[in-house]
Design a protein around this motif. Structure first.
Motif, short mmCIF file in Angstrom:
data_model
loop_
_atom_site.label_atom_id
_atom_site.label_comp_id
_atom_site.label_asym_id
_atom_site.label_seq_id
_atom_site.Cartn_x
_atom_site.Cartn_y
_atom_site.Cartn_z
N LEU A 24 60.30 25.75 33.62
CA LEU A 24 61.17 26.73 34.27
C LEU A 24 60.89 28.14 33.76
CD1 LEU A 24 63.58 27.44 36.10
CD2 LEU A 24 65.08 26.92 34.17
N LEU A 25 60.74 28.27 32.45
CA LEU A 25 60.42 29.59 31.88
C LEU A 25 59.07 30.09 32.39
CD1 LEU A 25 61.52 29.42 28.13
CD2 LEU A 25 62.75 30.36 30.07
N ALA A 26 58.10 29.20 32.52
CA ALA A 26 56.78 29.61 33.02
C ALA A 26 56.87 30.09 34.46
CB ALA A 26 55.80 28.44 32.91
N VAL A 27 57.65 29.39 35.28
CA VAL A 27 57.82 29.81 36.68
C VAL A 27 58.54 31.15 36.76
CG1 VAL A 27 58.92 29.21 38.88
CG2 VAL A 27 57.77 27.44 37.55
N VAL A 28 59.59 31.31 35.95
CA VAL A 28 60.33 32.57 35.94
C VAL A 28 59.44 33.73 35.50
CG1 VAL A 28 62.20 33.81 34.79
CG2 VAL A 28 62.59 31.51 35.63
N SER A 33 58.75 39.52 38.92
CA SER A 33 58.82 40.70 39.80
C SER A 33 59.47 40.38 41.13
CB SER A 33 57.41 41.25 40.03
OG SER A 33 56.83 41.69 38.82
N LEU A 34 59.45 39.11 41.54
CA LEU A 34 60.07 38.72 42.80
C LEU A 34 61.52 38.30 42.62
CD1 LEU A 34 57.20 36.60 44.39
CD2 LEU A 34 57.71 39.01 44.74
N TRP A 50 55.13 46.05 54.39
CA TRP A 50 54.80 46.39 53.00
C TRP A 50 55.40 45.34 52.06
CZ3 TRP A 50 56.61 49.85 56.60
CH2 TRP A 50 55.75 50.90 56.95
N PHE A 51 54.82 45.24 50.89
CA PHE A 51 55.32 44.35 49.84
C PHE A 51 55.48 45.17 48.55
CE2 PHE A 51 53.00 41.83 52.88
CZ PHE A 51 53.85 40.74 53.10
N PRO A 52 56.50 46.01 48.48
CA PRO A 52 56.64 46.93 47.35
C PRO A 52 56.77 46.23 45.99
CG PRO A 52 58.09 47.56 49.16
CD PRO A 52 57.56 46.20 49.48
N ALA A 53 57.47 45.11 45.94
CA ALA A 53 57.68 44.44 44.66
C ALA A 53 56.38 43.90 44.08
CB ALA A 53 58.68 43.29 44.83
N THR A 76 63.88 48.98 64.79
CA THR A 76 64.05 47.73 64.01
C THR A 76 63.47 47.92 62.62
OG1 THR A 76 61.95 46.84 64.83
CG2 THR A 76 63.95 46.29 66.07
N ILE A 77 64.19 47.40 61.65
CA ILE A 77 63.72 47.44 60.27
C ILE A 77 64.20 46.17 59.57
CG2 ILE A 77 65.75 48.78 59.62
CD1 ILE A 77 64.13 49.97 57.34
N GLN A 78 63.32 45.58 58.79
CA GLN A 78 63.66 44.38 58.04
C GLN A 78 63.36 44.62 56.56
OE1 GLN A 78 61.55 41.06 59.70
NE2 GLN A 78 62.57 41.17 61.68
N VAL A 79 64.34 44.34 55.72
CA VAL A 79 64.19 44.53 54.27
C VAL A 79 64.70 43.27 53.57
CG1 VAL A 79 64.81 45.91 52.26
CG2 VAL A 79 64.50 47.01 54.49
N PHE A 80 63.85 42.68 52.74
CA PHE A 80 64.25 41.51 51.95
C PHE A 80 64.21 41.90 50.48
CE2 PHE A 80 62.59 39.73 55.89
CZ PHE A 80 63.56 38.80 56.22
N MET A 81 65.41 41.92 49.89
CA MET A 81 65.53 42.30 48.48
C MET A 81 65.41 41.07 47.57
SD MET A 81 65.84 45.56 48.24
CE MET A 81 66.36 45.67 46.52
N PRO A 82 65.01 41.29 46.31
CA PRO A 82 64.97 40.17 45.36
C PRO A 82 66.37 39.62 45.10
CG PRO A 82 63.66 42.00 44.57
CD PRO A 82 64.44 42.51 45.73
N LEU A 83 66.41 38.45 44.47
CA LEU A 83 67.68 37.80 44.16
C LEU A 83 68.52 38.68 43.23
CD1 LEU A 83 69.10 35.10 44.81
CD2 LEU A 83 68.21 34.22 42.65
#
Length: 419
Positions: A24-28, A33-34, A50-53, A76-83
């Motif tokens: 889990l730590l390795a995956v995190v 950054s995501l 774009w993929f700013p992250a 139209t605009i689509q934005v997906f923020m990190p968790l």
């Protein structure tokens, strides 16, 4: 069910939990950054994406997005923020001054303070400047695991190599002509002088410059050292034509390497690392190199002891009787059979490296100020003793990581003894 079976089941369960925690730590660490970032993972304006992250682009500014939206005549605009929509170490002035978990707020358009909801909350609280503790823990995972793995690789390479040579060849396994041995021994003095003494200023400048410059200066000194030693062996080859100097003598590899290990172990490692880190440029690469170059002795000592046991085995004697060269026997037979106990030592070295890195980050030595680590999060509690979350959460991460590595090491050791 017997007591032995119950203990085995407990051992298997704890080992499984420790393994999954490290995975889990390795995956995190890989997806840090995501998971925690103030930049969107994905932005789409019309037909443009774009993929700013991932790329580090500054195209996450909302004003710029809507400006380009008008220029592109697109609605139209689509934005997906990190968790976790916060960058590690980034300030949140609205929640500065050590906000506890669940107490983070924001001001609405009318200036009224309201509690943050959902993933926009600072779930583990904030620091002095409002930096998100959860984002710091996530990005600190990458720093700690990277430090542990790279230090383990550096220390493991040096320790396994020297320990295997010392244990397998002993004081009589390596032989060379007397003339070559004499000239190479004499050549060590000018080699040390030209490689390190004359280049002290260049090495110091490199350590205070960029990481790549420091690495190049160290590599250049090592190459000069070996070149001078090799050149000094040429006169020895010539005088070895004489009868007295032609006779082969034993090279005391075990005694020499053992004395080096004893001298290194007699020095306080943490004090040496702090002293060297104080005169070098703050850099994680420099810190990893310093830790790796000082933690190889335990690996060398245990590898040497294992080689002493293995070289008296029947399969090694059979390999020698078949005419195989000593180096082939060492690489193809001795080292693979010593791998389990070496793996235990490497995991323990990784654990020690993580603790050392956290301690140095806590002290603020050798680590860049902008780098967020578990130790730097802990150090924030020194200014505010009531901020318990700055102690509990980073401390738990360090504790669980070391506990998991120790459990994995113990399981490997137990399996090896049973085998």
């Amino acid at each position: 069910m017997s007591e032995k079976s119950m203990n085995q089941r407990k051992l298997d369960f704890s080992y499984l939990m420790a393994t999954w925690f490290m995975i889990l730590l390795a995956v995190v660490s890989l997806l840090a950054s995501l998971i925690a970032n103030d930049k969107p993972i994905y932005v789409k304006v019309g037909a443009n994406s774009w993929f700013p992250a991932l790329s580090g682009e500054t195209y996450y500014d909302q004003n710029l997005l809507f400006t380009d939206l008008r220029e592109m005549e697109c609605d139209t605009i689509q934005v997906f923020m990190p968790l976790i929509p916060y960058e590690a170490g980034a300030s949140d002035l609205e929640n500065s001054g050590y906000k506890a978990p669940g107490q983070t707020q924001f001001k609405d358009d009318r200036g009224v303070r309201k509690m943050l909801i959902g993933w926009e909350r600072h779930h583990l609280g904030t620091g002095k400047r409002g930096e998100d503790i959860l984002a710091g823990l996530i990005h600190g995972t990458r720093v700690s695991l990277s430090a542990g793995i790279y230090c383990m690789l550096i220390a493991g390479f040096i320790g396994v190599l020297l320990g295997a040579i010392a244990g397998f060849f002993g004081n009589s396994g390596l032989r060379m002509k007397r003339g070559t041995a004499i000239t190479m021994t004499i050549g060590l003095i000018p080699a040390l002088f030209y490689a390190f003494n004359l280049r002290t200023y260049l090495i110091s400048e490199g350590l205070q410059s960029t990481t790549s410059t420091a690495a190049l200066q160290v590599i250049a000194s090592v190459l000069i050292f070996f070149i001078v030693v090799v050149i000094s062996a040429i006169p020895g080859m010539l005088i070895s034509l004489l009868p007295f100097f032609k006779e082969k003598v034993r090279f005391p590899a075990d005694a020499l390497i053992s004395r080096i290990i004893e001298i290194t172990n007699s020095l306080p490692k943490l004090i040496i690392i702090i002293a060297l880190a104080a005169v070098s440029r703050p850099s994680m690469a420099n810190l990893i190199l310093l830790i790796g170059l000082t933690y190889w002795t335990d690996i060398a000592r245990i590898t040497r002891a294992e080689m002493l046991r293995i070289k008296s085995s029947d399969f090694i004697k059979s390999a020698k009787a078949s005419g195989a060269s000593p180096w082939r026997i060492l690489l193809r037979h001795a080292l693979p059979n010593a791998f389990p106990i070496i793996a235990v030592t490497l995991v323990a070295c990784m654990s020690s490296a993580i603790i050392t890195e956290s301690a140095l980050s806590f002290l603020g030595v050798g680590v860049p100020v902008e780098t967020v680590t578990w130790g730097s999060l802990l150090s924030g509690a020194r200014e505010q003793f009531s901020a318990w979350w700055l102690v509990v959460f980073p401390g738990c991460m360090i504790f669980l990581t070391i506990l998991s590595l120790n459990k994995i090491s113990d399981t490997i050791s137990t399996s090896y003894k049973g085998y």
